[in-house]
Design a protein around this motif. Structure first.
Motif, PDB file in Angstrom:
ATOM      1  N   ILE A  11       0.838  -1.210   0.000  1.00 31.97           N
ATOM      2  CA  ILE A  11       0.000   0.000   0.000  1.00 31.97           C
ATOM      3  C   ILE A  11       0.869   1.255   0.000  1.00 31.97           C
ATOM      4  CG2 ILE A  11      -1.559   1.361   1.454  1.00 31.97           C
ATOM      5  CD1 ILE A  11      -2.904  -1.284   2.236  1.00 31.97           C
ATOM      6  N   LEU A  12       1.910   1.257   0.817  1.00 29.23           N
ATOM      7  CA  LEU A  12       2.786   2.427   0.904  1.00 29.23           C
ATOM      8  C   LEU A  12       3.482   2.701  -0.426  1.00 29.23           C
ATOM      9  CD1 LEU A  12       4.365   1.735   4.412  1.00 29.23           C
ATOM     10  CD2 LEU A  12       2.750   3.567   3.848  1.00 29.23           C
ATOM     11  N   ILE A  13       4.054   1.675  -1.039  1.00 18.88           N
ATOM     12  CA  ILE A  13       4.790   1.897  -2.274  1.00 18.88           C
ATOM     13  C   ILE A  13       3.857   2.207  -3.446  1.00 18.88           C
ATOM     14  CG2 ILE A  13       4.877  -0.540  -2.931  1.00 18.88           C
ATOM     15  CD1 ILE A  13       7.676  -0.062  -3.989  1.00 18.88           C
ATOM     16  N   VAL A  14       2.663   1.622  -3.454  1.00 18.08           N
ATOM     17  CA  VAL A  14       1.708   1.907  -4.525  1.00 18.08           C
ATOM     18  C   VAL A  14       1.181   3.336  -4.416  1.00 18.08           C
ATOM     19  CG1 VAL A  14      -0.580   1.312  -5.412  1.00 18.08           C
ATOM     20  CG2 VAL A  14       1.063  -0.485  -4.910  1.00 18.08           C
ATOM     21  N   GLN A  15       0.987   3.822  -3.194  1.00 11.16           N
ATOM     22  CA  GLN A  15       0.588   5.220  -3.030  1.00 11.16           C
ATOM     23  C   GLN A  15       1.680   6.156  -3.539  1.00 11.16           C
ATOM     24  OE1 GLN A  15      -2.406   5.753   0.671  1.00 11.16           O
ATOM     25  NE2 GLN A  15      -0.388   5.035   1.263  1.00 11.16           N
ATOM     26  N   GLY A  16       2.946   5.803  -3.294  1.00 17.11           N
ATOM     27  CA  GLY A  16       4.036   6.594  -3.849  1.00 17.11           C
ATOM     28  C   GLY A  16       4.039   6.568  -5.363  1.00 17.11           C
ATOM     29  N   PHE A  17       3.798   5.402  -5.946  1.00 22.68           N
ATOM     30  CA  PHE A  17       3.721   5.285  -7.404  1.00 22.68           C
ATOM     31  C   PHE A  17       2.582   6.143  -7.951  1.00 22.68           C
ATOM     32  CE2 PHE A  17       2.232   3.393 -11.327  1.00 22.68           C
ATOM     33  CZ  PHE A  17       3.406   3.115 -12.016  1.00 22.68           C
ATOM     34  N   TYR A  18       1.448   6.138  -7.255  1.00 28.06           N
ATOM     35  CA  TYR A  18       0.294   6.932  -7.681  1.00 28.06           C
ATOM     36  C   TYR A  18       0.624   8.423  -7.674  1.00 28.06           C
ATOM     37  CZ  TYR A  18      -3.947   9.659  -6.863  1.00 28.06           C
ATOM     38  OH  TYR A  18      -4.917  10.627  -6.897  1.00 28.06           O
ATOM     39  N   LEU A  19       1.277   8.907  -6.628  1.00 27.83           N
ATOM     40  CA  LEU A  19       1.606  10.334  -6.541  1.00 27.83           C
ATOM     41  C   LEU A  19       2.555  10.743  -7.665  1.00 27.83           C
ATOM     42  CD1 LEU A  19       2.130  10.776  -2.689  1.00 27.83           C
ATOM     43  CD2 LEU A  19       0.139  11.438  -4.043  1.00 27.83           C
ATOM     44  N   MET A  20       3.541   9.889  -7.949  1.00 27.27           N
ATOM     45  CA  MET A  20       4.468  10.215  -9.029  1.00 27.27           C
ATOM     46  C   MET A  20       3.777  10.215 -10.391  1.00 27.27           C
ATOM     47  SD  MET A  20       7.878   8.103  -7.891  1.00 27.27           S
ATOM     48  CE  MET A  20       8.773   8.517  -6.391  1.00 27.27           C
ATOM     49  N   TYR A  21       2.912   9.248 -10.590  1.00 25.60           N
ATOM     50  CA  TYR A  21       2.227   9.155 -11.882  1.00 25.60           C
ATOM     51  C   TYR A  21       1.263  10.315 -12.092  1.00 25.60           C
ATOM     52  CZ  TYR A  21      -0.705   7.418 -15.647  1.00 25.60           C
ATOM     53  OH  TYR A  21      -1.408   7.305 -16.818  1.00 25.60           O
ATOM     54  N   ARG A  22       0.523  10.670 -11.066  1.00 28.80           N
ATOM     55  CA  ARG A  22      -0.437  11.764 -11.219  1.00 28.80           C
ATOM     56  C   ARG A  22       0.254  13.105 -11.440  1.00 28.80           C
ATOM     57  NH1 ARG A  22      -5.818  11.620 -10.143  1.00 28.80           N
ATOM     58  NH2 ARG A  22      -5.658  13.617 -11.236  1.00 28.80           N
TER      59      ARG A  22
END
Length: 404
Positions: A11-22
């Protein structure tokens, strides 16, 4: 507890991926390697500097945030200013991930020299304390995952910084007219995302074995999570990571019991299968925004008729039944083959004393290499039944169980 701990890290790393992608529309392939760096930072703080175990979490977060700050300022933003395409920036993140993995390998060699140890993986689980059977790593990781989701949700809904970022994502020109600096916002979001990725590595090293290649294989679960939940949805990132975490750990455990323990090395099959199913049924993800009809043809699922889908599903089910039957028939033969590998050792059937500390030495190959390196001749295996192929080998050294 292991499943929720892994799901929390995901969850933590996917949220980081989401922030970078957005913020940049760029899928960052180096985010898994950043997580690995966070894991080794937490490990170093405990083993080398002797800091308190729980200080590994903020250290991993800060290391990930600072590293991502340099990446954003020195690599990502210059590429954006030069008008590079999304594909070119994505390729840059792939190259960056390869470079960081090489640097991690160099650091691991230095770490082995400092600690005078030779392990193929690192872990801090031996320092975790347990209260009433619940370990500290499980409690902390679950709290971090759910609190980070709530804090990010509050930031995007209530704070000036979060609302300004949403304005940039919707209309960057209009946001600039209102006085929003998109470059500063992107850098800040990347720092937060890098911190979350490093924190995910800190969570992983507390309970699981971490190797320099951990980030690479975690990217499969990361992409499966964002595809399942939706690339442009924060809630989807959370739900997708939670589902993938449960499927990967629990699904692997159940499959090992059904067809054999060897399936553990191929657990990514479950993650990839779920990702493919999600793409077939709903390419937008569970919570992703609807893609315009002129850009997509409704996914692959509409290319087949109902009869064709029934035929395909029947073939898969029949193949799965045959495969399961063959694996079940060969379980005893596979067990006997593994036992023959220890024919040159003094092998004895014995239960472990659960009150003693145990250390996971790795897979069977790593376990045998450690036996040869330490000149161990007495090896134990826990009792097994004719219906079970789950064998656990171990040896006792300095009142500590080393097991495979």
């Amino acid at each position: 507890m292991a499943t929720l701990t892994y799901a929390s890290a995901l969850i933590l790393i996917v949220q980081g991926f989401y922030l970078m992608y957005r913020s940049t529309k760029v899928p960052n392939f180096a985010i898994g390697t950043i997580s690995t760096i966070g894991a080794y930072s937490a490990y170093t703080s405990k083993e080398v500097f002797g800091l308190h175990l729980n200080l590994g979490y903020p250290i991993a977060f800060m290391v990930g945030a600072v590293l991502t700050l340099f990446i954003s300022v020195l690599i990502i933003e210059p590429l954006i200013k030069r008008g590079r395409s999304v594909v070119e920036i994505t390729l840059a993140t792939i190259g960056l991930g390869i470079l960081l993995e090489a640097l991690i390998q160099m650091f691991v060699y230095l770490l082995r020299t400092i600690l005078d140890r030779y392990y193929s993986s690192v872990m801090l689980y031996q320092y975790i304390y347990k209260d009433y059977g619940i370990d500290n790593a499980f409690l902390v990781s679950t709290f971090l995952a759910f609190s980070s989701f709530l804090l990010l949700r509050h930031m995007f809904l209530k704070t000036r910084f979060g609302l300004s970022n949403k304005a940039v994502w919707e209309n960057i020109s209009l946001a600039q007219v209102q006085g929003v600096d998109p470059v500063r916002n992107r850098i800040c979001l990347w720092m937060v995302a890098g911190g979350l990725s490093g924190l995910a590595g800190g969570v992983m090293v507390m309970r699981f074995h971490v190797t320099p290649m951990m980030g690479s294989w975690m990217m499969i679960a990361v992409f499966a999570s964002v595809i399942l939940g939706g690339m442009d949805s924060h809630r989807g990132a959370f739900i997708g990571a939670l589902v993938i975490g449960f499927v990967e750990i629990l699904g692997t455990s159940w499959t090992q019991r059904m067809i054999g323990v060897w399936f553990g090395e191929y657990r990514s099959i479950l993650t990839i299968s779920l990702m493919v199913i999600a793409l077939l049924i709903n390419p937008n993800g569970l919570f992703g925004k609807e893609i315009p009809t002129n850009q997509v043809r409704g996914g692959l699922i509409n290319r087949f008729s109902r009869k064709q889908w029934i035929t395909i599903i029947s073939i898969f089910l029949l193949s799965g039944c045959i495969f399961t039957y063959i694996c079940t028939v060969n379980r005893v033969k596979a067990r006997d083959t593994v036992l023959q590998e220890f024919a040159d050792y003094d092998l004895e059937v014995m239960d472990m004393n659960r009150s003693l500390t145990s250390f996971f030495a790795g897979n069977l190959t790593s376990f045998k290499n450690m036996i040869n390196r330490l000149n161990v001749t007495k090896v134990y295996v826990e009792p097994y039944t004719e219906k079970s192929s789950e064998l656990r080998f171990f040896f006792l050294r300095n009142n500590i169980y080393c097991l495979n």
